[in-house]
Design a protein around this motif. Sequence first.
Motif, PDB file in Angstrom:
ATOM      1  N   GLN A 244      -6.037 101.818   0.179  1.00  0.00           N
ATOM      2  CA  GLN A 244      -4.660 101.601   0.925  1.00  0.00           C
ATOM      3  C   GLN A 244      -5.269 100.700   2.276  1.00  0.00           C
ATOM      4  O   GLN A 244      -5.487 101.182   3.272  1.00  0.00           O
ATOM      5  N   VAL A 245      -5.018  99.332   1.999  1.00  0.00           N
ATOM      6  CA  VAL A 245      -5.345  98.311   2.849  1.00  0.00           C
ATOM      7  C   VAL A 245      -4.232  97.514   3.690  1.00  0.00           C
ATOM      8  O   VAL A 245      -3.510  96.998   2.864  1.00  0.00           O
ATOM      9  N   GLU A 246      -4.053  97.696   4.959  1.00  0.00           N
ATOM     10  CA  GLU A 246      -3.355  96.914   5.723  1.00  0.00           C
ATOM     11  C   GLU A 246      -3.915  95.600   6.486  1.00  0.00           C
ATOM     12  O   GLU A 246      -3.238  94.661   6.797  1.00  0.00           O
ATOM     13  N   LEU A 247      -5.061  95.655   6.659  1.00  0.00           N
ATOM     14  CA  LEU A 247      -6.063  94.535   7.374  1.00  0.00           C
ATOM     15  C   LEU A 247      -5.638  93.377   6.494  1.00  0.00           C
ATOM     16  O   LEU A 247      -6.097  93.303   5.318  1.00  0.00           O
TER      17      LEU A 247
ATOM     18  N   ALA B 168     -10.378  93.808   3.075  1.00  0.00           N
ATOM     19  CA  ALA B 168      -9.025  93.463   3.695  1.00  0.00           C
ATOM     20  C   ALA B 168      -8.207  92.779   2.488  1.00  0.00           C
ATOM     21  O   ALA B 168      -8.692  92.631   1.329  1.00  0.00           O
ATOM     22  N   LYS B 169      -6.835  92.647   2.525  1.00  0.00           N
ATOM     23  CA  LYS B 169      -6.103  92.218   1.701  1.00  0.00           C
ATOM     24  C   LYS B 169      -5.678  90.954   1.906  1.00  0.00           C
ATOM     25  O   LYS B 169      -5.103  90.309   2.931  1.00  0.00           O
TER      26      LYS B 169
ATOM     27  N   CYS C 201      -9.866  91.993  -0.911  1.00  0.00           N
ATOM     28  CA  CYS C 201     -11.359  91.114  -0.720  1.00  0.00           C
ATOM     29  C   CYS C 201     -12.351  91.847   0.083  1.00  0.00           C
ATOM     30  O   CYS C 201     -11.760  92.452   1.272  1.00  0.00           O
ATOM     31  N   LEU C 202     -13.452  91.628  -0.134  1.00  0.00           N
ATOM     32  CA  LEU C 202     -14.675  92.217   0.647  1.00  0.00           C
ATOM     33  C   LEU C 202     -15.233  91.018   1.547  1.00  0.00           C
ATOM     34  O   LEU C 202     -15.838  90.343   0.794  1.00  0.00           O
ATOM     35  N   PHE C 203     -15.429  91.030   2.781  1.00  0.00           N
ATOM     36  CA  PHE C 203     -16.412  90.280   3.438  1.00  0.00           C
ATOM     37  C   PHE C 203     -17.468  90.819   4.200  1.00  0.00           C
ATOM     38  O   PHE C 203     -17.485  92.194   4.519  1.00  0.00           O
ATOM     39  N   ASP C 204     -18.350  90.050   4.573  1.00  0.00           N
ATOM     40  CA  ASP C 204     -19.805  90.326   5.238  1.00  0.00           C
ATOM     41  C   ASP C 204     -19.898  89.411   6.328  1.00  0.00           C
ATOM     42  O   ASP C 204     -19.909  88.279   6.229  1.00  0.00           O
ATOM     43  N   LEU C 205     -19.615  89.881   7.645  1.00  0.00           N
ATOM     44  CA  LEU C 205     -19.467  89.236   8.738  1.00  0.00           C
ATOM     45  C   LEU C 205     -20.331  89.936   9.914  1.00  0.00           C
ATOM     46  O   LEU C 205     -20.665  91.075   9.929  1.00  0.00           O
ATOM     47  N   ALA C 206     -20.568  89.034  10.999  1.00  0.00           N
ATOM     48  CA  ALA C 206     -21.484  89.691  11.905  1.00  0.00           C
ATOM     49  C   ALA C 206     -20.658  90.561  12.715  1.00  0.00           C
ATOM     50  O   ALA C 206     -19.263  90.570  12.887  1.00  0.00           O
TER      51      ALA C 206
END
Length: 371
Positions: A135-138, A169-170, A176-181
């Motif tokens: 359940q993702v709203e970001l 995130a959607k 989608c899956l993100f890798d960030l600093a």
Amino acid sequence: MAKLIQTEEETLLSEAAHVFLSKSAPVSRLREMRDSGEHSDPALWQEMAAAGWAGVLVPEAAEGSDMGHAAAHVLAREMGRNLTVSPFLSTAVMAATLLRQFSDDSATSKLKQIAVGGLTYALALDETAKFSPDQVELTAESRGNGYVLNGKKRFVVDGCDADRILVLAKSDAGLCLFDLANKAEGLTQNALKMIDSRDAADLIFDDVEVSGEALLGDPGAGFDVLKPALEAGQAALAAETTGLAEAAFSLTTDYLKERKQFGITIGSFQALQHRAAHLWCEIELTHSAVLNAGRILDETPDQATLAVSVAKARATDTAQKSVQEGVQMHGGIGMTDEFDMGFYMKRARVAAEWLGDYGYHAGLVAQLRGF
């Protein structure tokens, strides 16, 4: 069927970890950290990395020790006994499990850094009061060759001190899956004051720009990429929680052998003996469930969901019983800050909620068994 007893190698690893943590990270260290306002111990993490613990799930090709999930559970269980504060679960277990799915140079470089203790991670999943990762709203809005992230993630363990964040995130394509600093422009960490004195934060994403290289896997496949890491973390957390239950039980039985009423030790009272015996049986069953989850994750990880949820549900329930019985059997002293039982109770409560509580995993078990 998985072998539900520790191997000789796992026993040796457990004994070595016990000696190391008893010296370098006793419960008194957690008390010191709480009193001083610290919520991480970078020096301890470097010692763990030097011992090969940070690379327990990092492939040897990326300079890791690659000991497997069952070995990671041995380490996590000993950390639970001592209430050890470290980024082990977020970084060495979940992030390493996720990144090892990729063979590109970027993933390999990050895995190498994890193995030597040079890079830590946090997973930003929850957005509501309860664990519900799908359940993702970001939002992740496509812009040029990258994305712009907007929204909020709650209860991000290691969210303040981690070097990097894995964010679900959607987008128009799906999750989608993100890798960030963790220090990306527009990303704000609001530290949480946790009862278990650990690092956790709510993260606010305000027009956080990330490049296309930050996307892990294909657009829309974020949860599929995340699932193996999530189950690895849930099982390792179950192992840690089992170690916590064992330590709380040990504190209690030691007290029963020492405390006297009416001139005799209270451990001789049959009612307390029955309660202690029942708790011992619960802990042993839970340990078997954790061993089973570790074996399946190592041998057939795509079939591990049921075993992982059984382990997490049992460990959550057993730890709650252990700390509650511990406080009750200690009487008044069990409620005081001077005694360590309170630290175990607080950690058990937080661990119960992280990565899915008893209700979440019991419901998943029921669903997978056709109820």
